[in-house]
Design a protein around this motif. Structure first.
Motif, short mmCIF file in Angstrom:
data_model
loop_
_atom_site.label_atom_id
_atom_site.label_comp_id
_atom_site.label_asym_id
_atom_site.label_seq_id
_atom_site.Cartn_x
_atom_site.Cartn_y
_atom_site.Cartn_z
N THR A 16 -48.44 82.05 -25.72
CA THR A 16 -49.45 81.43 -26.26
C THR A 16 -50.58 82.44 -26.95
O THR A 16 -51.35 82.06 -27.64
N ILE A 17 -50.33 83.80 -26.54
CA ILE A 17 -51.35 84.39 -27.34
C ILE A 17 -50.75 84.60 -28.91
O ILE A 17 -51.85 84.53 -29.60
N LYS A 18 -49.73 84.51 -29.30
CA LYS A 18 -49.19 84.38 -30.32
C LYS A 18 -50.01 82.98 -31.19
O LYS A 18 -50.30 82.99 -32.28
N ARG A 19 -49.66 81.90 -30.35
CA ARG A 19 -50.42 80.71 -30.93
C ARG A 19 -51.78 80.88 -31.13
O ARG A 19 -52.46 80.33 -32.06
N TRP A 20 -52.54 81.47 -30.06
CA TRP A 20 -53.94 81.66 -30.34
C TRP A 20 -54.36 82.44 -31.61
O TRP A 20 -55.30 81.93 -32.47
N GLU A 172 -45.13 80.21 -22.50
CA GLU A 172 -44.66 78.67 -22.67
C GLU A 172 -43.13 78.72 -22.08
O GLU A 172 -42.61 79.30 -21.54
N ALA A 173 -42.68 77.24 -22.04
CA ALA A 173 -41.47 76.90 -21.53
C ALA A 173 -40.30 77.80 -21.93
O ALA A 173 -39.47 78.44 -20.94
N GLU A 174 -40.13 78.08 -23.08
CA GLU A 174 -39.11 79.10 -23.34
C GLU A 174 -39.24 80.34 -23.20
O GLU A 174 -38.29 81.09 -22.60
N ASP A 175 -40.44 80.82 -22.90
CA ASP A 175 -40.72 82.11 -22.47
C ASP A 175 -40.38 82.40 -20.80
O ASP A 175 -39.72 83.29 -20.44
N ILE A 176 -40.70 81.40 -20.28
CA ILE A 176 -40.22 81.41 -18.69
C ILE A 176 -38.70 81.39 -18.63
O ILE A 176 -38.16 82.17 -17.75
N ARG A 177 -38.15 80.51 -19.37
CA ARG A 177 -36.48 80.53 -19.40
C ARG A 177 -36.09 81.89 -19.70
O ARG A 177 -35.01 82.47 -18.77
N GLU A 178 -36.50 82.55 -20.53
CA GLU A 178 -36.14 83.91 -20.97
C GLU A 178 -36.61 84.94 -19.79
O GLU A 178 -35.54 85.56 -19.59
N ILE A 179 -37.52 84.91 -19.32
CA ILE A 179 -37.88 85.66 -17.99
C ILE A 179 -36.85 85.42 -16.93
O ILE A 179 -36.21 86.43 -16.41
N VAL A 180 -36.76 84.18 -16.51
CA VAL A 180 -36.09 83.77 -15.39
C VAL A 180 -34.46 84.48 -15.65
O VAL A 180 -33.63 84.93 -14.88
N GLN A 202 -37.74 74.88 -12.74
CA GLN A 202 -38.02 73.51 -12.50
C GLN A 202 -39.75 72.99 -12.83
O GLN A 202 -39.99 72.11 -13.02
N MET A 203 -40.50 74.27 -12.42
CA MET A 203 -41.86 73.91 -12.43
C MET A 203 -42.25 73.63 -13.91
O MET A 203 -42.03 74.59 -14.71
N ALA A 204 -43.03 72.30 -14.20
CA ALA A 204 -43.45 72.40 -15.54
C ALA A 204 -44.74 73.25 -15.63
O ALA A 204 -45.74 73.21 -14.60
N ILE A 205 -45.05 73.88 -16.57
CA ILE A 205 -46.13 74.46 -16.88
C ILE A 205 -47.65 73.72 -16.95
O ILE A 205 -47.27 72.58 -17.84
N PRO A 206 -48.38 73.89 -16.17
CA PRO A 206 -49.52 73.16 -16.30
C PRO A 206 -50.21 73.11 -17.72
O PRO A 206 -50.53 74.30 -18.21
N PRO A 207 -50.67 72.12 -18.17
CA PRO A 207 -51.22 71.94 -19.62
C PRO A 207 -52.45 72.99 -19.80
O PRO A 207 -52.67 73.17 -20.85
#
Length: 222
Positions: A16-20, A172-180, A202-207
């Protein structure tokens, strides 16, 4: 503003730093010093972001020392710096403080608790992603910003423009998938949070995490 990002492993990007940066019309440049040995100069850096990675600031690689030289120069110039995980440890190490084994290896989702009101508008409790077994000593010049149930030193703020977080708000969600998927074994061994890679995914990222990340970046670059 030119934002220079130091990335230290392929599966831990700026998220999200890139999005910011895009939202605020900043230019973002990503460096991979662990692979190419290339670092930006202080003169071409308006804001430095130091991301996480599997290495330790206590390692003796030449590029790690050069990173600290860059951090030191930017501190002297009063430029904003954000570090997460290894990046926060690098900031503390640059200031002369210790990076040591944490009392517990934290890998997965766990709450962090706000310890300071220096940055207004931050919720008192947030759910963050942890992926570490080392921790920084809080610099005497800084103020403790966050703690967790297992590791006291989870964040600090210095001079209003230098921020270090031991945990991760940026993925973000895709980043966590890549990490895991690339580092699942790390979560399986001696993990005090006792979360499997599957449970972490399985944990949803808190908005609110993205909003808080944006808020923190706004604060240190104001």
């Amino acid at each position: 503003m030119r934002i220079n990002v130091l990335q230290h492993t392929p599966n831990e990007g700026p998220g999200t730093i890139k999005r910011w940066a895009q939202q605020n019309h900043h230019d973002l440049y990503i460096y991979h010093p662990y692979q190419f040995g290339v670092l930006p100069t202080a003169e071409e850096t308006d804001f430095l972001v130091v991301l996480g990675g599997p290495m330790s600031p206590n390692d003796s690689f030449a590029w790690i020392m050069k990173e600290r030289q860059l951090i030191q120069t930017l501190m002297e110039q009063g430029k904003p710096i954000f570090g997460t995980c290894y990046g926060a440890q690098q900031i503390a190490k640059t200031l002369g403080y210790a990076v040591t084994k944490a009392p517990y290896k934290e890998v997965g989702w766990a709450p962090v608790y706000l310890q300071s009101t220096v940055i207004p508008g931050v919720p008192p409790q947030l759910m963050a992603l942890h992926w570490h077994e080392e921790m920084f000593e809080i610099p005497r010049e800084a103020e403790r910003l966050f703690s967790s149930d297992l590791v006291k030193n989870q964040g600090f703020i210095l001079n209003g423009n230098i921020l270090g977080l031991q945990f991760h708000f940026e993925p973000e969600a895709e980043d966590i998938r890549e990490i895991v998927i690339n580092d699942a074994e790390y979560a399986r061994h001696h993990n005090a949070l006792q979360q499997s890679p599957e449970e972490i995914l399985q944990m949803a990222i808190p908005p609110e995490n993205r909003n808080v990340m944006f808020h923190l970046l706004d604060f240190i670059t104001k």
